[in-house]
Scaffold this motif. Structure first.
Motif, PDB file in Angstrom:
ATOM      1  N   LYS A 193       0.815  -1.207   0.000  1.00 25.40           N
ATOM      2  CA  LYS A 193       0.000   0.000   0.000  1.00 25.40           C
ATOM      3  C   LYS A 193       0.849   1.257   0.000  1.00 25.40           C
ATOM      4  CE  LYS A 193      -3.783  -2.149  -0.227  1.00 25.40           C
ATOM      5  NZ  LYS A 193      -4.480  -2.142  -1.492  1.00 25.40           N
ATOM      6  N   LYS A 194       2.003   1.216   0.683  1.00 27.13           N
ATOM      7  CA  LYS A 194       2.838   2.408   0.790  1.00 27.13           C
ATOM      8  C   LYS A 194       4.244   1.993   1.215  1.00 27.13           C
ATOM      9  CE  LYS A 194       2.813   6.625   3.558  1.00 27.13           C
ATOM     10  NZ  LYS A 194       2.053   7.346   4.588  1.00 27.13           N
ATOM     11  N   ILE A 195       5.249   2.650   0.651  1.00 20.96           N
ATOM     12  CA  ILE A 195       6.637   2.438   1.063  1.00 20.96           C
ATOM     13  C   ILE A 195       7.268   3.809   1.270  1.00 20.96           C
ATOM     14  CG2 ILE A 195       8.898   1.497   0.464  1.00 20.96           C
ATOM     15  CD1 ILE A 195       7.435  -0.550  -1.318  1.00 20.96           C
ATOM     16  N   ASP A 196       7.666   4.079   2.506  1.00 18.82           N
ATOM     17  CA  ASP A 196       8.350   5.332   2.842  1.00 18.82           C
ATOM     18  C   ASP A 196       9.824   5.026   3.085  1.00 18.82           C
ATOM     19  OD1 ASP A 196       6.131   7.130   2.841  1.00 18.82           O
ATOM     20  OD2 ASP A 196       5.500   6.284   4.758  1.00 18.82           O
ATOM     21  N   ILE A 197      10.683   5.885   2.545  1.00 18.61           N
ATOM     22  CA  ILE A 197      12.126   5.724   2.688  1.00 18.61           C
ATOM     23  C   ILE A 197      12.660   6.804   3.618  1.00 18.61           C
ATOM     24  CG2 ILE A 197      14.350   5.681   1.471  1.00 18.61           C
ATOM     25  CD1 ILE A 197      12.439   3.364   0.719  1.00 18.61           C
ATOM     26  N   ALA A 198      13.522   6.407   4.563  1.00 21.35           N
ATOM     27  CA  ALA A 198      14.150   7.354   5.490  1.00 21.35           C
ATOM     28  C   ALA A 198      15.656   7.091   5.535  1.00 21.35           C
ATOM     29  CB  ALA A 198      13.558   7.190   6.891  1.00 21.35           C
ATOM     30  N   ASP A 199      16.391   8.100   5.966  1.00 17.82           N
ATOM     31  CA  ASP A 199      17.847   7.987   6.146  1.00 17.82           C
ATOM     32  C   ASP A 199      18.553   7.498   4.878  1.00 17.82           C
ATOM     33  OD1 ASP A 199      17.454   8.787   8.789  1.00 17.82           O
ATOM     34  OD2 ASP A 199      17.282   6.727   9.494  1.00 17.82           O
ATOM     35  N   LEU A 200      18.093   7.944   3.717  1.00 19.01           N
ATOM     36  CA  LEU A 200      18.679   7.505   2.451  1.00 19.01           C
ATOM     37  C   LEU A 200      20.079   8.084   2.274  1.00 19.01           C
ATOM     38  CD1 LEU A 200      18.291   5.987  -0.227  1.00 19.01           C
ATOM     39  CD2 LEU A 200      17.372   8.109  -1.177  1.00 19.01           C
ATOM     40  N   VAL A 201      21.022   7.194   1.973  1.00 24.27           N
ATOM     41  CA  VAL A 201      22.405   7.583   1.680  1.00 24.27           C
ATOM     42  C   VAL A 201      22.719   7.075   0.273  1.00 24.27           C
ATOM     43  CG1 VAL A 201      24.831   7.278   2.316  1.00 24.27           C
ATOM     44  CG2 VAL A 201      23.085   7.471   4.101  1.00 24.27           C
ATOM     45  N   ILE A 202      23.301   7.951  -0.555  1.00 24.12           N
ATOM     46  CA  ILE A 202      23.681   7.589  -1.922  1.00 24.12           C
ATOM     47  C   ILE A 202      25.150   7.910  -2.107  1.00 24.12           C
ATOM     48  CG2 ILE A 202      23.297   8.002  -4.381  1.00 24.12           C
ATOM     49  CD1 ILE A 202      20.455   9.001  -3.575  1.00 24.12           C
ATOM     50  N   LYS A 203      25.929   6.921  -2.509  1.00 23.20           N
ATOM     51  CA  LYS A 203      27.350   7.127  -2.790  1.00 23.20           C
ATOM     52  C   LYS A 203      27.621   6.640  -4.203  1.00 23.20           C
ATOM     53  CE  LYS A 203      28.808   7.026   1.895  1.00 23.20           C
ATOM     54  NZ  LYS A 203      29.906   7.538   2.589  1.00 23.20           N
ATOM     55  N   VAL A 204      28.132   7.533  -5.049  1.00 23.04           N
ATOM     56  CA  VAL A 204      28.415   7.203  -6.443  1.00 23.04           C
ATOM     57  C   VAL A 204      29.917   7.234  -6.656  1.00 23.04           C
ATOM     58  CG1 VAL A 204      28.060   7.872  -8.850  1.00 23.04           C
ATOM     59  CG2 VAL A 204      26.223   8.215  -7.169  1.00 23.04           C
ATOM     60  N   VAL A 205      30.433   6.166  -7.275  1.00 19.62           N
ATOM     61  CA  VAL A 205      31.843   6.084  -7.636  1.00 19.62           C
ATOM     62  C   VAL A 205      31.900   5.572  -9.068  1.00 19.62           C
ATOM     63  CG1 VAL A 205      34.083   5.053  -7.121  1.00 19.62           C
ATOM     64  CG2 VAL A 205      32.507   5.576  -5.251  1.00 19.62           C
ATOM     65  N   GLY A 206      32.183   6.471  -9.986  1.00 18.26           N
ATOM     66  CA  GLY A 206      32.244   6.079 -11.395  1.00 18.26           C
ATOM     67  C   GLY A 206      30.918   5.540 -11.876  1.00 18.26           C
ATOM     68  N   ASP A 207      30.949   4.313 -12.394  1.00 23.15           N
ATOM     69  CA  ASP A 207      29.746   3.676 -12.922  1.00 23.15           C
ATOM     70  C   ASP A 207      29.069   2.762 -11.908  1.00 23.15           C
ATOM     71  OD1 ASP A 207      29.830   4.925 -15.370  1.00 23.15           O
ATOM     72  OD2 ASP A 207      30.990   3.347 -16.338  1.00 23.15           O
ATOM     73  N   MET A 208      29.388   2.954 -10.633  1.00 21.17           N
ATOM     74  CA  MET A 208      28.743   2.165  -9.581  1.00 21.17           C
ATOM     75  C   MET A 208      28.214   3.100  -8.504  1.00 21.17           C
ATOM     76  SD  MET A 208      31.005  -1.259  -9.201  1.00 21.17           S
ATOM     77  CE  MET A 208      29.636  -2.090  -8.479  1.00 21.17           C
ATOM     78  N   ALA A 209      27.146   2.673  -7.845  1.00 21.64           N
ATOM     79  CA  ALA A 209      26.573   3.460  -6.755  1.00 21.64           C
ATOM     80  C   ALA A 209      26.023   2.521  -5.687  1.00 21.64           C
ATOM     81  CB  ALA A 209      25.461   4.362  -7.269  1.00 21.64           C
ATOM     82  N   LEU A 210      26.038   3.012  -4.443  1.00 23.63           N
ATOM     83  CA  LEU A 210      25.454   2.298  -3.323  1.00 23.63           C
ATOM     84  C   LEU A 210      24.357   3.173  -2.739  1.00 23.63           C
ATOM     85  CD1 LEU A 210      25.440   0.125  -1.003  1.00 23.63           C
ATOM     86  CD2 LEU A 210      27.041   1.633   0.167  1.00 23.63           C
TER      87      LEU A 210
END
Length: 78
Positions: A16-33
């Motif tokens: 029914k619903k998905i809430d995201i919290a504390d999102l961290v994005i790390k990009v290195v070249g052609d890869m990301a976490l």
């Protein structure tokens, strides 16, 4: 864990619903976490439930498009 899998396999199950919290994005070249916490509200046989998960995704840019190549979610017990 068996109960969670059984719930998801139930034909009446729906998200029914998905809430995201504390999102961290790390990009290195052609890869990301990406990592964070997802609060998921679902309904099974008319009964609503809310569960929390820590998640991680590894993304790769393949052919110019970002694609998830790894995903893990761990249920956070209340």
């Amino acid at each position: 864990m068996k109960a969670l899998i059984a719930k998801i396999q139930d034909p009446s199950f729906s998200y029914k619903k998905i809430d995201i919290a504390d999102l961290v994005i790390k990009v290195v070249g052609d890869m990301a976490l990406t990592r964070g916490i997802a609060t998921v509200t679902s309904k099974t046989s008319g009964v609503s439930a809310t569960d929390n998960f820590r998640f991680a995704r590894i993304w790769q840019r393949i052919g110019g498009k970002w694609q998830v190549t790894y995903f893990q979610a761990t249920h956070i017990e209340a």
